[in-house]
Design a protein around this motif. Sequence first.
Motif: not given
Length: 392
Positions: A116, A243, A188, A184
């Motif tokens: 990724g 990913t 994360s 995103e």
Amino acid sequence: MSTTAAGADPETWLAARLADVTPPGGPRRRERLHPVGGAWVRTADGYRLLNFAGNDYLGLATHPAVVQAAQQALQQYGTGSGASQLMSGYREVHHQLEQELCRFTGRPACALFASGYQANLAVLPALVGPGALLCMDQRVHASLVDAALLSRARVVRFRHLDLADLARKLEIGPVGRRRVVVTEGVFSMEGDSPSMEALARLCHQHDAMLVVDDAHGFGVLGEHGGGITAALDSSQVPVLIGTFGKALGAAGAFVAGSSTLIALLEQCARTLIYTTALPPALAAAALAALTQLRRADGPRARLARNIAAWRRLAQQQGLVLQDSETPIQPFPVVASEQACLLSQALRERGLLVPAMRPPTVPEGASRLRISLSALHDTADLRQLAEALAACT
Ligand SMILES: Cc1ncc(COP(=O)(O)O)c(C=O)c1O
């Protein structure tokens, strides 16, 4: 700033540099951990810990069908690809995986990357160069920050998930300047997401190209795990990155979009052109993992039950949680040192929960990053909720 004395011998130089970059709360360390079934890992000195520190959200890294697919591909193709994709390293299994990803994401074309990080480094410099404007959410991953630097475009950060702030930033002239918005799908460190439709609409109004890195949403969110953009097409989200190292339990990544986007990457994406292609066994593993996502009562359903159970059990213990409907469940602690102490206290109770500190998260926003998996069971979640309540 470095305190390194000019002309020092290499070890003195390195030690000074190390002191400069070590965060408060102590150095980061790699630790040998061995998976021993379920969500358990064993440390090098023989302790068993319940793992809340991974991204294998669906437990597919050890799923028998996924492991078997990788083993068969090893027999068929050997270990490495032997060359970059453009030389001689592109195999039938890479092609099959790309086709399946196109079906999954509803995108016409797709290209694979070895990670990724590399996919992100490829995309932004391919899209823009000096003179363009890159508007990025303040909390995007380090790989996107590095990619933006490589592109040499003008970078402007907008407040996390704040579309009004983004709208103001998109006004930065001159008219006709190329604009790219980067976010995103699931952040994360926060586990939260932008309102994707509203974001796509705003980008459309400002003639901006939307790039979504859905590393943590792909496989988990959307129908069959197609991710946060599953309901949007490539005219709304022209560049989608996903990913294989997280929910799919393998490693590697893809970029999906129009065939023009993929042709562009083939011409100028340096991390596609100048690096050895993804090992075929990992492509086979990712392909097999996609099949598991389609199973109605498979790992996705177990993960969804665990997320709901965790939130209920934590609230019963009086813990205050950040809003998140994803496997990433941050527990705010504020100070780095405190986050490290809490992580250590949990470890002494057999629970592996990492402390996230600056620069991974902003100053004053340290936290525990609790990540849930389909491999956990209710007793595991209860154990964590009770331990966290006892330690705070
Ligand atoms: C949002 C995001 N993008 C990209 C990456 C990099 O992916 P990979 O681990 O496949 O290099 C990560 C990894 O943590 C991530 O969180």
